[in-house]
Design a protein around this motif. Structure first.
Motif, mmCIF file in Angstrom:
data_model
loop_
_atom_site.group_PDB
_atom_site.id
_atom_site.type_symbol
_atom_site.label_atom_id
_atom_site.label_comp_id
_atom_site.label_asym_id
_atom_site.label_seq_id
_atom_site.Cartn_x
_atom_site.Cartn_y
_atom_site.Cartn_z
ATOM 1 N N UNK A 112 19.101 28.248 -19.171
ATOM 2 C CA UNK A 112 19.724 27.273 -20.241
ATOM 3 C C UNK A 112 20.571 26.375 -19.262
ATOM 4 N N UNK A 113 20.830 26.743 -18.032
ATOM 5 C CA UNK A 113 21.657 25.836 -17.250
ATOM 6 C C UNK A 113 20.921 25.534 -15.872
ATOM 7 N N UNK A 114 21.536 24.075 -15.503
ATOM 8 C CA UNK A 114 20.900 23.571 -14.261
ATOM 9 C C UNK A 114 21.908 24.209 -13.098
ATOM 10 N N UNK A 115 21.464 25.445 -12.528
ATOM 11 C CA UNK A 115 22.523 26.105 -11.490
ATOM 12 C C UNK A 115 22.789 25.242 -10.394
ATOM 13 N N UNK A 116 23.904 25.792 -9.953
ATOM 14 C CA UNK A 116 24.397 24.690 -8.529
ATOM 15 C C UNK A 116 24.732 26.058 -7.611
ATOM 16 N N UNK A 261 29.943 13.159 -24.427
ATOM 17 C CA UNK A 261 29.744 14.398 -23.950
ATOM 18 C C UNK A 261 30.218 14.291 -22.339
ATOM 19 N N UNK A 262 31.462 14.899 -21.746
ATOM 20 C CA UNK A 262 32.014 14.527 -20.762
ATOM 21 C C UNK A 262 31.586 15.593 -19.775
ATOM 22 N N UNK A 263 30.646 16.355 -20.060
ATOM 23 C CA UNK A 263 30.299 17.661 -18.858
ATOM 24 C C UNK A 263 29.942 17.092 -17.448
ATOM 25 N N UNK A 264 30.380 18.330 -16.764
ATOM 26 C CA UNK A 264 29.785 18.092 -15.470
ATOM 27 C C UNK A 264 28.679 19.149 -14.825
ATOM 28 N N UNK A 265 28.346 19.687 -15.787
ATOM 29 C CA UNK A 265 27.214 20.532 -15.801
ATOM 30 C C UNK A 265 26.579 21.010 -17.204
ATOM 31 N N UNK A 266 25.244 21.131 -17.269
ATOM 32 C CA UNK A 266 24.441 21.198 -18.361
ATOM 33 C C UNK A 266 23.028 21.951 -18.088
ATOM 34 N N UNK A 267 22.104 22.160 -19.168
ATOM 35 C CA UNK A 267 21.034 22.584 -18.915
ATOM 36 C C UNK A 267 20.201 21.434 -19.760
ATOM 37 N N UNK A 268 20.126 21.721 -21.160
ATOM 38 C CA UNK A 268 19.882 20.543 -22.051
ATOM 39 C C UNK A 268 20.641 20.840 -23.239
ATOM 40 N N UNK A 269 21.781 20.247 -23.245
ATOM 41 C CA UNK A 269 22.869 20.492 -24.012
ATOM 42 C C UNK A 269 22.459 20.187 -25.677
ATOM 43 N N UNK A 270 22.914 21.033 -26.566
ATOM 44 C CA UNK A 270 22.533 20.826 -27.817
ATOM 45 C C UNK A 270 23.164 19.674 -28.718
ATOM 46 N N UNK A 271 24.531 19.536 -28.214
ATOM 47 C CA UNK A 271 25.340 18.693 -29.047
ATOM 48 C C UNK A 271 24.785 17.190 -29.395
ATOM 49 N N UNK A 272 24.137 16.545 -28.244
ATOM 50 C CA UNK A 272 23.407 15.363 -28.326
ATOM 51 C C UNK A 272 22.375 15.491 -29.333
ATOM 52 N N UNK A 273 21.543 16.461 -29.309
ATOM 53 C CA UNK A 273 20.376 16.632 -30.424
ATOM 54 C C UNK A 273 20.709 16.806 -31.745
#
Length: 360
Positions: A112-116, A261-273
């Motif tokens: 679910x995330x783009x890991x760093x 959405x001011x995030x620094x890391x996501x996977x494919x965030x649901x809020x925009x959808x």
């Protein structure tokens, strides 16, 4: 098919929204079981008629905890005649792989995330299992940084729940709308990497120039108390409202004009959808995953992380140009229908489930 979904907890979050969506879409023709350490969404499972088993915290690496979870999951697999374990947590997947050695059950992981970081641990946990990534960016990271086999990785874009029986909307939001304010929201956990303090800073700059705009944050999390202090220190209580967690975000978005959405890391965030499904454009940080949802100038805008001025500029541009706002709204719903609808989501998961079972 008999499918066991496992996650660390049933918290309010995007990963569990995806699990619940799969439960709703597949439960009529398949047996669905859930295992986790529990959480606020257990009641949702009860309402769906989904059986939930308790396991210990999968993040806990103490040997006795790991062994307990292995024993519990082996028993569940045998008692419920499980065909597939579909894990939504890296450490849960590692445990599921061990369970598979004892039972022969097939294992699928959703990333679910783009890991760093923790690329080696990710390789250990996810090697030799079928992987679903929620974005192409997440897929590239697993392939290039964790050295996982591309042939085992498939991207399936998330979808969201667009209907909710709970029609109750926060009175503060209704009041703001009734007073004619242009409402800008962020929907996220109240945690630092979601850029929540940037959200406040953006609001501060915007309301200096426009008293007809108000900001709301829908969500909860460990930083809520500190964020409230930050808002109070900046004397912004009449401009920014923390509405807390809502189990019917869609109903609240019907009162919103623009999503940030001011995030620094996501996977494919649901809020925009969720926003797109209601015809609401989004301004978000230009990060992996999120930039697969937003086409600059089409259904919203992308700005760089921590670019407060960039957010402010785009907000003012949209607010002052009704024709632009209308076009962004139209395109937002269009892109949701084309790329993120629930039919594609369901059919692609079923396809992978059938494929992995044929490999036996």
């Amino acid at each position: 098919m008999n499918i066991l979904y496992i996650n660390n907890s049933m918290h309010l979050g995007g990963d569990n929204k995806c699990i619940l969506k799969l439960c709703k879409q597949l439960k009529d023709n398949n047996k669905i079981i859930i295992a986790s350490k529990g959480g606020v969404l257990e009641s949702e499972l009860t309402n769906l008629g989904i059986k939930h088993y308790y396991i210990k915290d999968v993040v806990n690496k103490m040997p006795h905890v790991i062994l307990s979870n292995i024993r519990t999951l082996v028993k569940i697999v045998k008692d419920e005649n499980i065909d597939i374990i579909h894990s939504h947590h890296r450490m849960a997947t590692l445990t599921a792989k061990i369970v598979s050695k004892f039972t022969g059950v097939r294992v699928i992981h959703t990333q679910h995330l783009c890991i760093e970081d923790k690329f080696k641990l990710t390789n250990l946990a996810l090697s030799n299992v079928q992987i679903i990534t929620v974005s192409n960016a997440a897929k590239e990271i697993l392939k290039n940084k964790s050295g996982l086999n591309e042939e085992n990785i498939t991207t399936i874009y998330n979808t969201v729940e667009t209907e909710n029986k709970n029609k109750v909307v926060d009175k503060k939001l209704i009041d703001l709308k009734d007073k004619g304010y242009f409402i800008i929201a962020q929907v996220s956990r109240v945690i630092d990497y979601k850029g929540i303090y940037d959200f406040v800073d953006v609001a501060e700059e915007v309301v200096k120039e426009n008293d007809k705009i108000r900001f709301v944050l829908i969500g909860d999390g460990p930083e809520k108390e500190n964020l409230e202090k930050y808002i109070n220190e900046k004397i912004l209580k009449e401009y920014i409202y923390l509405l807390g967690s809502k189990n019917n975000v869609i109903e609240h978005l019907k009162y919103v004009d623009l999503l940030l959405l001011c995030s620094y890391i996501e996977g494919l965030p649901l809020a925009p959808l969720e926003a797109f499904s209601q015809g609401i454009p989004v301004i978000a940080t230009n990060i992996d995953g999120t930039n697969e949802e937003i086409i600059n100038g089409y259904n919203g805008y992308l700005v760089e992380k921590k670019d407060i001025e960039g957010f402010k500029t785009k907000i003012n541009q949209i607010y002052r140009d009704k024709e632009l706002l209308d076009k962004l709204k139209e395109n937002s719903f269009k892109i949701y229908s084309e790329k993120f609808d629930e039919k594609q989501y369901r059919e692609k998961h079923i396809e992978i489930y059938k494929k992995i079972l044929k490999e036996d």
